[in-house]
Design an enzyme around this catalytic site. Structure first.
Site, PDB file in Angstrom:
ATOM      1  N   MET A  30       0.837  -1.196   0.000  1.00 15.51           N
ATOM      2  CA  MET A  30       0.000   0.000   0.000  1.00 15.51           C
ATOM      3  C   MET A  30       0.874   1.248   0.000  1.00 15.51           C
ATOM      4  SD  MET A  30      -3.524  -0.749   2.004  1.00 15.51           S
ATOM      5  CE  MET A  30      -2.925  -0.590   3.679  1.00 15.51           C
ATOM      6  N   ALA A  32       4.123   3.872   0.864  1.00 19.23           N
ATOM      7  CA  ALA A  32       4.873   4.348   2.034  1.00 19.23           C
ATOM      8  C   ALA A  32       5.948   3.324   2.362  1.00 19.23           C
ATOM      9  CB  ALA A  32       3.946   4.597   3.224  1.00 19.23           C
ATOM     10  N   HIS A  37       9.686  -3.542   3.078  1.00 18.26           N
ATOM     11  CA  HIS A  37       9.138  -3.765   1.732  1.00 18.26           C
ATOM     12  C   HIS A  37      10.256  -4.076   0.740  1.00 18.26           C
ATOM     13  CE1 HIS A  37       5.808  -1.033   3.283  1.00 18.26           C
ATOM     14  NE2 HIS A  37       5.136  -2.104   2.895  1.00 18.26           N
ATOM     15  N   GLN A  61     -10.345  -2.319   2.846  1.00 19.43           N
ATOM     16  CA  GLN A  61      -9.820  -3.022   4.015  1.00 19.43           C
ATOM     17  C   GLN A  61      -9.661  -2.114   5.223  1.00 19.43           C
ATOM     18  OE1 GLN A  61      -6.130  -4.081   1.762  1.00 19.43           O
ATOM     19  NE2 GLN A  61      -5.096  -3.756   3.730  1.00 19.43           N
ATOM     20  N   GLU A 150       5.945 -11.368   7.342  1.00 19.21           N
ATOM     21  CA  GLU A 150       5.339 -12.057   8.482  1.00 19.21           C
ATOM     22  C   GLU A 150       4.870 -11.099   9.576  1.00 19.21           C
ATOM     23  OE1 GLU A 150       8.066 -15.051   9.839  1.00 19.21           O
ATOM     24  OE2 GLU A 150       7.433 -16.474   8.275  1.00 19.21           O
ATOM     25  N   MET A 186       9.194  -2.835  11.390  1.00 28.26           N
ATOM     26  CA  MET A 186       9.040  -1.791  10.379  1.00 28.26           C
ATOM     27  C   MET A 186       7.607  -1.775   9.865  1.00 28.26           C
ATOM     28  SD  MET A 186      12.568  -1.861   8.175  1.00 28.26           S
ATOM     29  CE  MET A 186      14.119  -1.453   8.969  1.00 28.26           C
ATOM     30  N   SER A 187       7.052  -0.578   9.780  1.00 24.96           N
ATOM     31  CA  SER A 187       5.674  -0.402   9.329  1.00 24.96           C
ATOM     32  C   SER A 187       5.519   0.996   8.768  1.00 24.96           C
ATOM     33  CB  SER A 187       4.706  -0.598  10.499  1.00 24.96           C
ATOM     34  OG  SER A 187       3.384  -0.215  10.136  1.00 24.96           O
TER      35      SER A 187
END
Length: 281
Positions: A30, A32, A37, A61, A150, A186-187
């Site tokens: 998505m 960013a 990633h 979602q 994961e 990480m997000s």
């Protein structure tokens, strides 16, 4: 770097790879993008003749409209980051109407109960939206291999179930969680944290690591109790759930058996919701 916004143009571009028998790797995102990633992209590039990265903030979602509104959109920066991995990675960045043909609705899916646990229980309709967009993207890209981190372990299991139920013949590759130096998973949502919050958020992984240690000698109920008590000394955190579940079914565990278990957590820090998990075996 090839960038496509229309699905038919992307299909046509990928056809010569299929005709030549080259494997196609796919990394759905998505946007960013962060190093987590890019680790997925690197693995796909190493294992396939072509790699496609989709960048699409999927509205179906999000059960919280405010969350959708605040989700970061950084397409130009994302493309630059992908180019550092390999200049031939294909980017697919469609608009909402292109993906949903003007009818932005999700399909209802039965994932044999996987969708009712944890994230599904707290985010109604979330996995219908995930299943809907992943199926649409799979139909367009028709990948040989698709790569998922994961960190979203429940989503990973949902996607595996989708492929099984729809007989899609796609190999789903689960990739290890990428973490910041502090241990924080990480997000893209980390970008919404203040500098102090981002530093404080390292406690989430520490509590998960402690849970893994407690799991060696204590009951499941005791492990859960220790984890929730740990957050009581950090009132800036508001835990939404802490679950110990069997990996393949995501059923909440009460007694230890000869199975693989994970600890899952969702917690609010300020108005940012963070999730993480850890293998306990």
């Amino acid at each position: 770097m090839p960038i496509f916004t229309k699905k038919d143009a992307l299909k046509a571009h990928l056809q010569h790879y299929r005709d030549s028998g080259k494997a196609i790797g796919f990394v759905p995102t998505m946007g960013a993008l962060h190093q987590g990633h890019l680790a997925l992209v690197k693995q796909s590039v190493a294992q396939n003749g072509a790699t496609v990265v989709s960048i699409f903030v999927n509205p179906t979602q999000f059960n919280n409209p405010d969350d959708l509104l605040k989700y970061p959109r950084t397409l130009d920066a994302d493309v630059q980051k992908i180019a550092t991995v390999h200049p031939d990675v294909v980017v697919f960045a469609p608009e909402v109407d292109e993906m949903y043909d003007g009818n932005t609705q999700s399909k209802h899916y039965d994932f044999d109960g996987l969708e009712t646990k944890m994230e599904g229980a707290h985010r109604p309709g979330h996995f219908d939206g995930v299943g809907t967009i992943v199926k649409k993207l799979f139909d367009i890209v028709q990948p040989t291999n698709a790569y998922f981190g994961e960190k979203d372990f429940q989503q990973l299991q949902i996607v595996k179930k989708l492929v099984e139920k729809e007989s899609l013949g796609i190999n789903i590759v689960g990739c290890p969680i990428s973490r910041e130096e502090s241990g924080l998973a990480m997000s893209s949502r980390n970008e919404r944290l203040t500098e102090k919050e981002r530093k404080d958020a390292a406690i989430i992984y520490r509590i998960l690591q402690e849970a893994r240690e407690h799991f060696k000698t204590e009951s499941i109920a005791e492990v859960r109790e220790h984890a929730l008590e740990a957050f009581e000394t950090h009132p800036e955190f508001k835990p939404e759930y802490f679950e110990i579940a069997e990996e393949s079914t995501l059923e909440t565990a009460t007694l230890k058996e000869n199975r693989k278990y994970r600890a899952f957590i969702a917690v609010f820090l300020g108005n940012v919701r963070l999730i993480d998990n850890i293998s306990l075996n």
